[in-house]
Design a protein around this motif. Structure first.
Motif, short mmCIF file in Angstrom:
data_model
loop_
_atom_site.label_atom_id
_atom_site.label_comp_id
_atom_site.label_asym_id
_atom_site.label_seq_id
_atom_site.Cartn_x
_atom_site.Cartn_y
_atom_site.Cartn_z
N GLY A 108 -94.73 38.81 15.04
CA GLY A 108 -93.14 38.39 15.35
C GLY A 108 -93.06 36.82 15.00
O GLY A 108 -92.31 36.43 14.45
N ASP A 109 -94.29 35.88 15.58
CA ASP A 109 -93.86 34.66 15.39
C ASP A 109 -94.22 34.18 13.89
O ASP A 109 -93.61 33.29 13.54
CB ASP A 109 -95.12 33.87 16.46
N VAL A 110 -95.20 34.99 13.24
CA VAL A 110 -95.20 34.71 11.76
C VAL A 110 -94.33 34.87 11.31
O VAL A 110 -93.69 34.01 10.11
CB VAL A 110 -96.73 35.33 11.39
N TRP A 111 -93.60 35.97 11.34
CA TRP A 111 -92.49 36.39 10.64
C TRP A 111 -91.30 35.41 10.96
O TRP A 111 -90.43 35.05 10.01
CB TRP A 111 -91.88 37.76 11.00
N ARG A 112 -91.01 34.90 12.29
CA ARG A 112 -89.96 34.07 12.56
C ARG A 112 -89.94 32.49 11.76
O ARG A 112 -89.30 32.19 11.44
CB ARG A 112 -89.97 33.65 13.93
N ASN A 113 -91.41 32.27 11.39
CA ASN A 113 -91.70 31.12 10.77
C ASN A 113 -91.82 31.27 9.19
O ASN A 113 -92.08 30.22 8.40
CB ASN A 113 -92.93 30.28 11.28
N ALA A 114 -91.77 32.52 8.77
CA ALA A 114 -91.98 32.73 7.38
C ALA A 114 -90.94 32.22 6.54
O ALA A 114 -89.81 32.33 7.00
CB ALA A 114 -92.28 34.33 7.27
N GLU A 115 -91.30 31.74 5.22
CA GLU A 115 -90.03 31.24 4.32
C GLU A 115 -89.24 32.24 3.73
O GLU A 115 -89.79 33.32 3.43
CB GLU A 115 -90.78 30.67 3.20
N ARG A 116 -88.05 32.10 3.96
CA ARG A 116 -87.11 33.10 3.01
C ARG A 116 -87.10 32.75 1.76
O ARG A 116 -87.01 31.51 1.40
CB ARG A 116 -85.81 32.83 3.74
N LYS A 117 -87.41 33.84 0.74
CA LYS A 117 -87.55 33.35 -0.58
C LYS A 117 -86.46 34.37 -1.51
O LYS A 117 -85.83 35.30 -0.76
CB LYS A 117 -88.82 33.86 -1.20
N LEU A 118 -86.08 33.82 -2.70
CA LEU A 118 -85.11 34.40 -3.48
C LEU A 118 -85.91 35.72 -4.05
O LEU A 118 -87.04 35.52 -4.48
CB LEU A 118 -84.63 33.39 -4.56
N TRP A 119 -85.23 36.74 -4.31
CA TRP A 119 -85.93 37.91 -4.81
C TRP A 119 -85.34 37.94 -6.27
O TRP A 119 -83.86 38.13 -6.25
CB TRP A 119 -85.68 39.08 -4.20
N ARG A 120 -86.14 37.74 -7.34
CA ARG A 120 -85.51 37.79 -8.50
C ARG A 120 -85.85 39.19 -9.39
O ARG A 120 -86.60 39.93 -9.18
CB ARG A 120 -86.34 36.99 -9.53
#
Length: 181
Positions: A108-120
């Motif tokens: 959960g903590d890793v996901w909370r800090n994960a970068e949101r990326k554009l999906w191409r």
């Protein structure tokens, strides 16, 4: 919601285009893809009254324990996706819910800090993106641009790419949000 459809805020009728869904679900190509007989009973679009009555008993039941069990299982990958025009179960509500999972989920903590990326779109990487994605641990959360509640109906090319890549455990073609600016 007045005249706005809760499943897709761009539609100003109370009903989603269920006739188109029913025709698609009962097309020979769709039925063959599912291994169903072409001349079998019709697949209904929308919710059957009997099914709706049973589902009504399930309203407002938290799925937190079930979801944390899925996310903590190292053998299972989980995909949560929403169309950005879905008022009923949109991406912001799902994202906020996942943020509150914290201690219920080992990553959960890793996901909370994960970068949101554009999906191409892999077929046209310089075209408009399919959406946003955030992934960590066993979870991939995706927001599909230009789609309402029924993502495959609204954005079939994006849905096909998403589901195919998820099933075959292939990464989505992404671009860092910092690089996209």
């Amino acid at each position: 919601t007045g005249a706005i459809n809760a499943y897709n805020l761009r539609i100003y009728t109370p009903e989603y285009p269920s006739l188109e869904l029913k025709n698609y679900f009962n097309s020979p190509a769709f039925r063959a893809a599912l291994g169903l007989p072409v001349a079998g009973p019709l697949i209904q679009a929308g919710c059957d009254p009997t099914v709706a009555a049973h589902l009504a008993l399930d309203k407002y039941q938290s799925a937190r324990r079930v979801l944390s069990g899925l996310l903590n299982n190292p053998l299972l990958r989980t995909l949560l996706y929403s169309g950005n025009f879905d008022l009923q179960d949109g991406p912001l509500g799902t994202y906020q819910y996942l943020l509150t999972m914290g201690s219920d989920w080992s990553a959960g903590d890793v996901w909370r800090n994960a970068e949101r990326k554009l999906w191409r779109n892999p077929a046209a990487p310089t075209a408009a993106p399919f959406g946003w994605t955030t992934a960590a641990g066993q979870l991939t959360h995706v927001t599909v641009f230009g789609a309402g509640h029924y993502v495959p109906l609204d954005q079939p090319e994006a849905a096909y790419d998403l589901f195919t890549r998820f099933v075959y455990d292939q990464p989505l073609l992404t671009q860092s949000s910092a690089a996209a600016q």
